[in-house]
Design a protein around this motif. Sequence first.
Motif, PDB file in Angstrom:
ATOM      1  N   GLN A 240      -6.912   6.636   5.026  1.00  0.00           N
ATOM      2  CA  GLN A 240      -5.853   6.343   5.982  1.00  0.00           C
ATOM      3  C   GLN A 240      -6.405   6.125   7.382  1.00  0.00           C
ATOM      4  OE1 GLN A 240      -3.295   9.773   5.124  1.00  0.00           O
ATOM      5  NE2 GLN A 240      -1.791   8.394   4.215  1.00  0.00           N
ATOM      6  N   GLU A 241      -7.348   6.967   7.786  1.00  0.00           N
ATOM      7  CA  GLU A 241      -7.918   6.822   9.128  1.00  0.00           C
ATOM      8  C   GLU A 241      -8.660   5.504   9.276  1.00  0.00           C
ATOM      9  OE1 GLU A 241     -10.324  10.251   9.573  1.00  0.00           O
ATOM     10  OE2 GLU A 241      -8.616  11.642   9.726  1.00  0.00           O
TER      11      GLU A 241
ATOM     12  N   VAL B 247       0.823  -1.207   0.000  1.00  0.00           N
ATOM     13  CA  VAL B 247       0.000   0.000   0.000  1.00  0.00           C
ATOM     14  C   VAL B 247       0.856   1.256   0.000  1.00  0.00           C
ATOM     15  CG1 VAL B 247      -1.719   1.327   1.297  1.00  0.00           C
ATOM     16  CG2 VAL B 247      -1.900  -1.176   1.157  1.00  0.00           C
ATOM     17  N   ALA B 248       0.461   2.235  -0.807  1.00  0.00           N
ATOM     18  CA  ALA B 248       1.136   3.530  -0.837  1.00  0.00           C
ATOM     19  C   ALA B 248       0.107   4.606  -1.156  1.00  0.00           C
ATOM     20  CB  ALA B 248       2.255   3.545  -1.875  1.00  0.00           C
ATOM     21  N   TYR B 249       0.363   5.811  -0.681  1.00  0.00           N
ATOM     22  CA  TYR B 249      -0.527   6.950  -0.922  1.00  0.00           C
ATOM     23  C   TYR B 249       0.248   8.031  -1.668  1.00  0.00           C
ATOM     24  CZ  TYR B 249      -3.760   4.890   2.438  1.00  0.00           C
ATOM     25  OH  TYR B 249      -4.619   4.034   3.099  1.00  0.00           O
ATOM     26  N   GLU B 250      -0.264   8.399  -2.835  1.00  0.00           N
ATOM     27  CA  GLU B 250       0.353   9.488  -3.566  1.00  0.00           C
ATOM     28  C   GLU B 250      -0.165  10.823  -3.038  1.00  0.00           C
ATOM     29  OE1 GLU B 250       0.239   9.186  -7.770  1.00  0.00           O
ATOM     30  OE2 GLU B 250       1.415   7.336  -7.806  1.00  0.00           O
ATOM     31  N   PRO B 251       0.585  11.903  -3.247  1.00  0.00           N
ATOM     32  CA  PRO B 251       0.141  13.213  -2.752  1.00  0.00           C
ATOM     33  C   PRO B 251      -1.241  13.589  -3.276  1.00  0.00           C
ATOM     34  CG  PRO B 251       2.427  13.307  -3.463  1.00  0.00           C
ATOM     35  CD  PRO B 251       1.912  11.969  -3.897  1.00  0.00           C
ATOM     36  N   ALA B 252      -2.024  14.195  -2.420  1.00  0.00           N
ATOM     37  CA  ALA B 252      -3.349  14.684  -2.795  1.00  0.00           C
ATOM     38  C   ALA B 252      -3.207  16.117  -3.310  1.00  0.00           C
ATOM     39  CB  ALA B 252      -4.294  14.633  -1.601  1.00  0.00           C
TER      40      ALA B 252
ATOM     41  N   ARG C  79      -7.525  15.455  -0.577  1.00  0.00           N
ATOM     42  CA  ARG C  79      -6.965  15.383   0.775  1.00  0.00           C
ATOM     43  C   ARG C  79      -7.969  14.784   1.749  1.00  0.00           C
ATOM     44  NH1 ARG C  79      -4.548  20.242  -1.012  1.00  0.00           N
ATOM     45  NH2 ARG C  79      -6.237  21.526  -0.195  1.00  0.00           N
ATOM     46  N   ALA C  80      -9.251  15.142   1.587  1.00  0.00           N
ATOM     47  CA  ALA C  80     -10.286  14.576   2.456  1.00  0.00           C
ATOM     48  C   ALA C  80     -10.416  13.072   2.217  1.00  0.00           C
ATOM     49  CB  ALA C  80     -11.615  15.276   2.208  1.00  0.00           C
ATOM     50  N   ALA C  81     -10.371  12.664   0.957  1.00  0.00           N
ATOM     51  CA  ALA C  81     -10.474  11.235   0.635  1.00  0.00           C
ATOM     52  C   ALA C  81      -9.271  10.475   1.176  1.00  0.00           C
ATOM     53  CB  ALA C  81     -10.585  11.053  -0.878  1.00  0.00           C
ATOM     54  N   ARG C  82      -8.089  11.057   1.029  1.00  0.00           N
ATOM     55  CA  ARG C  82      -6.887  10.399   1.531  1.00  0.00           C
ATOM     56  C   ARG C  82      -6.956  10.232   3.039  1.00  0.00           C
ATOM     57  NH1 ARG C  82      -0.485  11.685   0.348  1.00  0.00           N
ATOM     58  NH2 ARG C  82       0.312  10.724   2.246  1.00  0.00           N
TER      59      ARG C  82
END
Length: 287
Positions: A65-66, A47-52, A58-61
């Motif tokens: 994550q939460e 799993v990895a998260y790219e910048p929003a 940002r809200a979706a990210r």
Amino acid sequence: MPTAARTRRPVPQGLPLRLALAAALLAGCAPTAAAPESTRGTGRLVVAYEPARTAGERAARSFLQERRVLEDAAAYADARIALPRDVPLRAAGCAAPNPYWDEKTGRITYCYGFVPEARKVFAGLDTGGTPAERAAAVDEDVVGLSNGVLFHELGHALVDLYDLPVTGREEDAVDQLAVLLLASGDERHTDYAISTVNAWGALWKASEGGDPGVAAYSDVHSLDGQRFFDWACWLYGSDPRRFADAVDAEGNPDGVLPRDRAALCPAEYRRIASSWHTLLGPYLKQR
């Protein structure tokens, strides 16, 4: 148009499915020992998260994550199916909101835009309780649908990575795998299957009364209404006693599955479970 409902959601016409444990993972007609580690591969979903890039992303990210949506889905799949190599499972901004598997890059992408789109779908379904309770219900359903689509995309990845034979449409086959993975888990994952059924029902309802057009008829995916009934059928077929309320029968006017289709669903589920068990047998991990 009826929808599949949890007991917490008061829907006048619904599918009040009772949650319970389903069959063992991808169980066929008889249990099969897992293949040795050396033949199964040791890859996993990474799993990895790219910048929003926007406030919405940002809200979706933050939501993903939460709630550990991708991490939990990856752990659930990794405990059951081996991969020949590590497969990136990334969250990213996309031109279109739908998650997808890309054979060229060898990665699964969950698009940030899918979260607000899923919220729109469930906002019209989760209408009972206080505003806080409705918001919590929508969040839960977004997580559930996310699992449904992630396991669908994992199915595409498995077909490509292991060069699995598929007869018929691949989109239908990987829908079947997603149902099997969810229906064979605990109550939480069975609940995720119900969220996915609800989503297809809502999308079908939104398209009722109009011709879906050439693009829909010629698409590689089945129509929303077909996916709704297929998912409901396969979930019912996984345990007809527990999901008896799914059937449109005398004394149960809220059931959604016509009796003629429901009668075929247990055998339909056994067949797809046996087929996927055969295809993935060498890659299943011992539980």
